[in-house]
Design a protein around this motif. Structure first.
Motif, PDB file in Angstrom:
ATOM      1  N   PRO A 102       0.825  -1.209   0.000  1.00  0.00           N
ATOM      2  CA  PRO A 102       0.000   0.000   0.000  1.00  0.00           C
ATOM      3  C   PRO A 102       0.866   1.269   0.000  1.00  0.00           C
ATOM      4  CG  PRO A 102      -0.264  -1.249   2.071  1.00  0.00           C
ATOM      5  CD  PRO A 102       0.775  -1.923   1.255  1.00  0.00           C
ATOM      6  N   THR A 103       0.438   2.245  -0.760  1.00  0.00           N
ATOM      7  CA  THR A 103       1.136   3.530  -0.837  1.00  0.00           C
ATOM      8  C   THR A 103       0.817   4.396   0.383  1.00  0.00           C
ATOM      9  OG1 THR A 103      -0.705   4.592  -1.970  1.00  0.00           O
ATOM     10  CG2 THR A 103       0.975   3.516  -3.367  1.00  0.00           C
ATOM     11  N   ASN A 104       1.521   5.509   0.504  1.00  0.00           N
ATOM     12  CA  ASN A 104       1.219   6.482   1.566  1.00  0.00           C
ATOM     13  C   ASN A 104      -0.235   6.932   1.476  1.00  0.00           C
ATOM     14  OD1 ASN A 104       3.931   6.342   2.286  1.00  0.00           O
ATOM     15  ND2 ASN A 104       4.473   8.257   1.272  1.00  0.00           N
ATOM     16  N   ASP A 105      -0.720   7.148   0.262  1.00  0.00           N
ATOM     17  CA  ASP A 105      -2.116   7.566   0.070  1.00  0.00           C
ATOM     18  C   ASP A 105      -3.087   6.487   0.551  1.00  0.00           C
ATOM     19  OD1 ASP A 105      -1.309   9.991  -1.010  1.00  0.00           O
ATOM     20  OD2 ASP A 105      -1.556   9.343  -3.094  1.00  0.00           O
ATOM     21  N   ALA A 106      -2.705   5.225   0.392  1.00  0.00           N
ATOM     22  CA  ALA A 106      -3.548   4.125   0.878  1.00  0.00           C
ATOM     23  C   ALA A 106      -3.652   4.188   2.400  1.00  0.00           C
ATOM     24  CB  ALA A 106      -2.975   2.788   0.439  1.00  0.00           C
ATOM     25  N   PHE A 107      -2.531   4.406   3.067  1.00  0.00           N
ATOM     26  CA  PHE A 107      -2.550   4.524   4.526  1.00  0.00           C
ATOM     27  C   PHE A 107      -3.341   5.758   4.964  1.00  0.00           C
ATOM     28  CE2 PHE A 107       1.082   1.598   4.288  1.00  0.00           C
ATOM     29  CZ  PHE A 107       0.786   0.736   5.341  1.00  0.00           C
ATOM     30  N   ALA A 108      -3.284   6.827   4.180  1.00  0.00           N
ATOM     31  CA  ALA A 108      -3.997   8.064   4.518  1.00  0.00           C
ATOM     32  C   ALA A 108      -5.514   7.881   4.469  1.00  0.00           C
ATOM     33  CB  ALA A 108      -3.572   9.192   3.574  1.00  0.00           C
ATOM     34  N   LYS A 109      -5.996   6.864   3.759  1.00  0.00           N
ATOM     35  CA  LYS A 109      -7.440   6.586   3.701  1.00  0.00           C
ATOM     36  C   LYS A 109      -7.978   6.004   5.011  1.00  0.00           C
ATOM     37  CE  LYS A 109      -7.677   5.275  -1.224  1.00  0.00           C
ATOM     38  NZ  LYS A 109      -8.035   4.130  -2.094  1.00  0.00           N
ATOM     39  N   LEU A 110      -7.097   5.470   5.842  1.00  0.00           N
ATOM     40  CA  LEU A 110      -7.535   4.886   7.120  1.00  0.00           C
ATOM     41  C   LEU A 110      -8.066   5.998   8.028  1.00  0.00           C
ATOM     42  CD1 LEU A 110      -4.541   2.437   7.722  1.00  0.00           C
ATOM     43  CD2 LEU A 110      -6.861   1.835   6.999  1.00  0.00           C
TER      44      LEU A 110
END
Length: 168
Positions: free
Chosen positions: A72-80
């Motif tokens: 997962p990208t940084n943006d993926a983690f930011a969706k949490l």
């Protein structure tokens, strides 16, 4: 469990190093580095790298493998939800972090051409992920693969746009 964590870290690092920091595009499909070192070199995978380090998975992911990492990208983690990443990185939550990270790793080298619609794959965490192929896109559970088949010395990385969560 330590080897599984290292595996996840290596895969995540590989994904990071295979993209240019600003555009998240692949500049090589094969890099002469292990998964961890590749991920470390990429600005868009810094959250994953931090998580792999916090989970003590670096040595595992630097191991012989082969491993397949859905990174997962940084943006993926930011969706949490707000505060989730920070909470998971706390030492007292290490077991939960390792569970999540190892859910992103499958033993062996699985290229995108090996994926089949409806396929189930057992992760290092122990649960299964589901592959869906639709309109030329591959999905792993609810995450879309945005870059596939990034090869490292010890496996392959597929970049995903969402953090996938194991059954809790």
């Amino acid at each position: 469990m330590k080897n599984l964590g290292t595996l996840i870290m290596v895969m995540m690092l590989f994904v990071v190093s295979s993209f240019t920091p600003k555009t998240n595009t692949i500049h090589e499909n094969k890099v002469e580095a292990d998964i961890v070192d590749l991920a470390i070199s990429q600005d868009f995978l810094t959250t994953l790298v931090a998580a792999v380090k916090a989970g003590d998975l670096v040595d595992v992911l630097k191991g012989d493998g082969p491993f397949t990492v859905f990174a997962p990208t940084n943006d993926a983690f930011a969706k949490l939800p707000a505060g989730t990443v920070e909470n998971l990185l706390k030492p007292e939550n290490k077991a939960q972090l390792v569970k999540i990270l190892t859910y992103h790793v499958v033993p062996g080298k699985v290229m995108s051409s090996d994926l089949k619609n409806g396929q189930m794959a057992k992760t290092v965490e122990g649960s299964e992920i589901k592959v869906t192929l639709k309109d030329g896109k591959a999905m792993i559970n609810n995450a879309t693969v945005t870059a596939a088949d990034i090869e490292a010395d010890n496996g392959v990385v597929h970049v995903i746009d969402t953090v996938i969560m194991p059954p809790m």
